[in-house]
Design a protein around this motif. Structure first.
Motif, PDB file in Angstrom:
ATOM      1  N   VAL A  30      50.450  28.705  48.883  1.00 35.83           N
ATOM      2  CA  VAL A  30      49.384  29.204  48.014  1.00 35.83           C
ATOM      3  C   VAL A  30      49.780  29.060  46.544  1.00 35.83           C
ATOM      4  N   ALA A  31      50.995  29.503  46.221  1.00 40.09           N
ATOM      5  CA  ALA A  31      51.443  29.477  44.829  1.00 40.09           C
ATOM      6  C   ALA A  31      51.518  28.063  44.281  1.00 40.09           C
ATOM      7  N   ALA A  32      51.764  27.090  45.160  1.00 39.26           N
ATOM      8  CA  ALA A  32      51.890  25.695  44.716  1.00 39.26           C
ATOM      9  C   ALA A  32      50.556  24.982  44.619  1.00 39.26           C
ATOM     10  N   HIS A  33      49.468  25.601  45.114  1.00 37.94           N
ATOM     11  CA  HIS A  33      48.192  24.881  45.169  1.00 37.94           C
ATOM     12  C   HIS A  33      47.417  25.076  43.865  1.00 37.94           C
ATOM     13  N   PRO A  34      47.034  24.007  43.211  1.00 37.46           N
ATOM     14  CA  PRO A  34      46.347  24.135  41.906  1.00 37.46           C
ATOM     15  C   PRO A  34      44.949  24.723  41.990  1.00 37.46           C
ATOM     16  N   LEU A  35      44.345  24.755  43.173  1.00 36.34           N
ATOM     17  CA  LEU A  35      42.978  25.259  43.296  1.00 36.34           C
ATOM     18  C   LEU A  35      42.919  26.737  43.671  1.00 36.34           C
ATOM     19  N   ILE A  36      44.072  27.393  43.820  1.00 35.05           N
ATOM     20  CA  ILE A  36      44.078  28.806  44.204  1.00 35.05           C
ATOM     21  C   ILE A  36      44.645  29.647  43.064  1.00 35.05           C
ATOM     22  N   GLU A  37      43.850  30.596  42.591  1.00 37.62           N
ATOM     23  CA  GLU A  37      44.321  31.618  41.650  1.00 37.62           C
ATOM     24  C   GLU A  37      44.491  32.911  42.424  1.00 37.62           C
ATOM     25  N   THR A  38      45.643  33.563  42.280  1.00 42.37           N
ATOM     26  CA  THR A  38      45.911  34.804  42.997  1.00 42.37           C
ATOM     27  C   THR A  38      46.062  35.946  42.009  1.00 42.37           C
ATOM     28  N   ARG A  39      45.411  37.049  42.301  1.00 42.14           N
ATOM     29  CA  ARG A  39      45.549  38.258  41.501  1.00 42.14           C
ATOM     30  C   ARG A  39      46.053  39.389  42.386  1.00 42.14           C
ATOM     31  N   TRP A  40      47.315  39.730  42.204  1.00 45.58           N
ATOM     32  CA  TRP A  40      47.904  40.864  42.896  1.00 45.58           C
ATOM     33  C   TRP A  40      47.531  42.149  42.158  1.00 45.58           C
ATOM     34  N   GLN A  41      47.767  43.289  42.818  1.00 42.44           N
ATOM     35  CA  GLN A  41      47.466  44.607  42.257  1.00 42.44           C
ATOM     36  C   GLN A  41      45.999  44.695  41.801  1.00 42.44           C
ATOM     37  N   THR A  42      45.131  44.029  42.561  1.00 41.94           N
ATOM     38  CA  THR A  42      43.707  43.996  42.233  1.00 41.94           C
ATOM     39  C   THR A  42      42.910  44.471  43.442  1.00 41.94           C
ATOM     40  N   GLU A  43      42.288  45.602  43.295  1.00 42.88           N
ATOM     41  CA  GLU A  43      41.570  46.249  44.401  1.00 42.88           C
ATOM     42  C   GLU A  43      40.071  46.033  44.273  1.00 42.88           C
ATOM     43  N   VAL A  44      39.429  45.733  45.400  1.00 37.87           N
ATOM     44  CA  VAL A  44      37.973  45.668  45.435  1.00 37.87           C
ATOM     45  C   VAL A  44      37.442  47.087  45.600  1.00 37.87           C
ATOM     46  N   ILE A  45      36.659  47.547  44.613  1.00 30.25           N
ATOM     47  CA  ILE A  45      36.152  48.929  44.649  1.00 30.25           C
ATOM     48  C   ILE A  45      34.639  48.982  44.831  1.00 30.25           C
ATOM     49  N   GLY A  46      33.988  47.813  44.849  1.00 28.82           N
ATOM     50  CA  GLY A  46      32.546  47.799  45.063  1.00 28.82           C
ATOM     51  C   GLY A  46      32.055  46.396  45.356  1.00 28.82           C
ATOM     52  N   VAL A  47      31.030  46.301  46.198  1.00 29.49           N
ATOM     53  CA  VAL A  47      30.420  45.019  46.541  1.00 29.49           C
ATOM     54  C   VAL A  47      28.909  45.212  46.572  1.00 29.49           C
ATOM     55  N   SER A  48      28.196  44.402  45.827  1.00 32.93           N
ATOM     56  CA  SER A  48      26.736  44.474  45.847  1.00 32.93           C
ATOM     57  C   SER A  48      26.153  43.074  45.868  1.00 32.93           C
ATOM     58  N   ASP A  49      25.019  42.938  46.546  1.00 25.55           N
ATOM     59  CA  ASP A  49      24.385  41.625  46.672  1.00 25.55           C
ATOM     60  C   ASP A  49      23.626  41.258  45.401  1.00 25.55           C
ATOM     61  N   LEU A  50      23.664  39.994  45.090  1.00 25.83           N
ATOM     62  CA  LEU A  50      22.846  39.414  44.037  1.00 25.83           C
ATOM     63  C   LEU A  50      21.799  38.511  44.689  1.00 25.83           C
ATOM     64  N   SER A  51      20.922  37.938  43.901  1.00 35.38           N
ATOM     65  CA  SER A  51      19.938  37.027  44.477  1.00 35.38           C
ATOM     66  C   SER A  51      20.624  35.832  45.129  1.00 35.38           C
ATOM     67  N   HIS A  52      21.738  35.415  44.560  1.00 34.63           N
ATOM     68  CA  HIS A  52      22.561  34.357  45.148  1.00 34.63           C
ATOM     69  C   HIS A  52      24.022  34.773  45.007  1.00 34.63           C
ATOM     70  N   GLY A  53      24.563  35.405  46.040  1.00 34.60           N
ATOM     71  CA  GLY A  53      25.967  35.774  46.006  1.00 34.60           C
ATOM     72  C   GLY A  53      26.196  37.265  45.930  1.00 34.60           C
ATOM     73  N   VAL A  54      27.372  37.638  45.389  1.00 40.94           N
ATOM     74  CA  VAL A  54      27.770  39.045  45.336  1.00 40.94           C
ATOM     75  C   VAL A  54      28.393  39.351  43.978  1.00 40.94           C
ATOM     76  N   ALA A  55      28.334  40.634  43.626  1.00 49.75           N
ATOM     77  CA  ALA A  55      29.072  41.154  42.480  1.00 49.75           C
ATOM     78  C   ALA A  55      30.177  42.052  43.014  1.00 49.75           C
ATOM     79  N   LEU A  56      31.404  41.837  42.573  1.00 47.29           N
ATOM     80  CA  LEU A  56      32.554  42.609  43.039  1.00 47.29           C
ATOM     81  C   LEU A  56      33.066  43.488  41.909  1.00 47.29           C
ATOM     82  N   GLY A  57      33.121  44.788  42.184  1.00 49.16           N
ATOM     83  CA  GLY A  57      33.805  45.681  41.276  1.00 49.16           C
ATOM     84  C   GLY A  57      35.288  45.637  41.585  1.00 49.16           C
ATOM     85  N   LEU A  58      36.107  45.380  40.573  1.00 49.82           N
ATOM     86  CA  LEU A  58      37.549  45.227  40.763  1.00 49.82           C
ATOM     87  C   LEU A  58      38.299  46.225  39.884  1.00 49.82           C
ATOM     88  N   ARG A  59      39.480  46.608  40.331  1.00 51.85           N
ATOM     89  CA  ARG A  59      40.329  47.525  39.574  1.00 51.85           C
ATOM     90  C   ARG A  59      41.774  47.030  39.624  1.00 51.85           C
TER      91      ARG A  59
END
Length: 538
Positions: free
Chosen positions: A143-172
């Motif tokens: 994963v760390a070697a792949h240029p197409l993957i960005e990783t964010r540690w210590q990042t919690e999903v605190i909310g998920v809501s639908d959009l007309s196309h996709g989702v909005a994620l609340g992050l902390r």
């Protein structure tokens, strides 16, 4: 849990890395095609599969390191093929312990020795033992070697809501709360999935009464890498004990809690040490040993009714929980990750229609239900749910002391890849009675006459495997042609004759077959159907 004086990641043999929170300049607004929540083995495999299809991925995890403890330890042959396809195989081969044999004992006497199918045609062994820390470490390296993957540690999903196309994620994260949007969210956030709860979804199924303590100990013990199951041993009367060897002189010991024994009492360090010591005395180990880690689990068969909820897909334990007997949990989840990864990747890169995504739930939930059917048999044998089942189980084990066939009742029925024969992403087989693997099944492994293995020669996308003169197709990244001599050894393994052909999907499942060489138009029509580009024309 760890012994007193050691924290959750203070291991005798593994050094846990610590991952920093996203830097202050990390984008705290914006849009992503795909966000994968959960950087465990399933989430990382999902991200690697998508990235391998050319899709950028944002990978999130609320922790700052890998999961504590060895947890899942058995990796099936089918999963090694997945690891190879995502480019993470090499360190697994270097470290993991391959095995083929299991032995079962009843009251100290051996009643069964089973051997999982293996042959020179197989590139990988039926099963490998490797602690989950290493599984995550090796996947993380990819994963760390792949240029197409960005990783964010210590990042919690605190909310998920639908959009007309996709989702909005609340992050902390330690820097505060923010929102990102995505076309698709893949939830690989585990058995207690917060995202599943946020979507108001619940797993349904059965909970079993039997509970086990799993304890890892480090010791120099000369027993080979053979799965051992002890039924009604002197150390745990009426119960069951499982023993697996792992790298670094680590041994996994699973033992069933006795009736009336609470999980709280059984997981006290002094109790665990006494219980482990009794097991080691049972198997004749007299040398020193040290306690590494322990936990407790119960056997459950639980799953979502649908693995998709609008723009959210559930992958691995967030979608289902299966009993460990037959080592199905991790391996079932890795197959989920590969399945949704290649399909969503093809849709997002314009190579497949969105209807291809409709095949994810029927294929992978079907696989889960098949696991339930087999695992339930093993679970009832390993952990009888009632007194009546206990009497029947012990009667069968007693019979096995005199009758060899009765010992097969103790066979754990190791996981086998599920057939997608009824999937919308598989063509209905019209060649009944013709020899060879049928659509929906996994392509058998085969050694090639000239050296190497059949899977080594497959393309990254679909592959038309044919024996004899191939139809006039131009190879593309989407579809490659592999034409083999009908006299090749692989033809014998597949039951192929001159003109036989199979269309192989990126996940090695067979999409279609022909007993006479198909035309280029027929192959293209099959591709269009399987990838939902258009209805197949007959």
């Amino acid at each position: 849990m760890r012994p007193a004086g050691r924290d959750d990641t203070d291991s005798l043999y593994f050094t846990y890395p610590r991952f920093a929170a996203p830097p202050p300049d990390a984008a705290r607004q914006g849009h992503h095609q795909v966000i994968v929540a959960g950087a465990g083995p399933i989430g990382m495999t999902t991200a690697l599969t998508l990235a391998g299809e050319g899709v950028p991925v944002l990978l999130l995890d609320r922790k700052d390191t890998f999961n504590d403890g060895s947890r899942a330890i058995c990796i099936a042959r089918s999963s090694f093929h997945i690891l190879e396809r995502i480019g993470a195989l090499s360190p697994f081969l270097d470290k993991a312990l391959g095995w083929t044999t299991g032995r079962s004992f009843f009251r100290g006497r051996q009643i069964l020795e089973f051997h999982m199918p293996d042959s020179p045609d197989e590139k990988f062994r039926p099963m490998y033992n490797l602690q989950q820390q290493y599984i995550e470490d090796y996947l993380w390296q990819a994963v760390a070697a792949h240029p197409l993957i960005e990783t964010r540690w210590q990042t919690e999903v605190i909310g998920v809501s639908d959009l007309s196309h996709g989702v909005a994620l609340g992050l902390r994260d330690p820097g505060g709360d923010y929102t990102l949007t995505a076309d698709w969210l893949l939830a690989a956030d585990g058995a207690r999935s917060p995202i599943r709860a946020m979507r108001g979804l619940r797993l349904a199924g059965e909970n079993y009464e039997g509970r086990y303590v799993i304890a890892d100990v480090q010791m120099d013990h000369d027993y080979p890498t053979i799965r051992r199951a002890l039924f009604d041993p002197a150390c745990r009367p009426g119960g069951t004990v499982l023993i697996h060897r792992q790298p670094d002189n680590i041994w996994r010991i699973d033992y069933q809690l006795q009736e009336g024994e609470t999980a709280e009492a059984a997981t006290q360090e002094a109790t665990v040490r006494a219980s482990v010591a009794a097991v080691l005395d049972e198997i004749g180990h007299k040398g020193p040993w040290d306690l590494e880690w322990w936990s407790v689990y119960s056997a459950n068969t639980l799953a979502l009714d649908d693995y998709r909820d609008g723009p959210v897909f559930f992958v691995g334990d967030s979608a289902h929980i299966v009993p460990i007997f037959g080592v199905r949990g991790l391996n079932n989840g890795l197959a989920d990750a590969q399945n949704i990864g290649w399909k969503l990747g093809w849709v997002l890169t314009g190579r497949a229609g969105q209807a291809l995504l409709d095949s994810y739930t029927p294929e992978r939930r079907g696989a889960t239900l098949d696991v339930f059917a087999n695992a339930t048999k093993s679970t009832r044998f390993m952990t009888p749910p009632t007194r009546g089942w206990q009497i029947l189980r012990d009667a069968a084990l007693s019979l096995a002391l005199q009758r060899e066939w009765a010992g097969q009742l103790a066979n754990p029925r190791q996981m086998q890849p599920y057939s997608y024969a009824d999937s919308p992403a598989t063509l209905t087989d019209v060649h009944g009675g013709v020899s060879g693997p049928v659509p929906g099944t996994v392509l058998p492994s085969a050694a090639l006459t000239g050296g190497g293995f059949l899977t080594d020669r497959l393309g990254r996308g679909f592959t038309l495997l044919c024996f004899g003169q191939a139809p006039g197709l131009t190879d593309t990244p989407d579809l490659a042609t592999l034409a083999l001599d009908p006299a090749d050894h692989a033809a014998t393994v597949l039951g192929a004759t001159a003109g036989s052909a199979w269309l192989i999907r990126p996940d090695l499942h067979i999409a279609a077959r022909w007993h006479e060489m198909p035309s280029a138009a027929s192959v293209q029509a099959a591709m269009d159907h399987v990838t939902a580009r258009q209805d197949i024309r007959t």
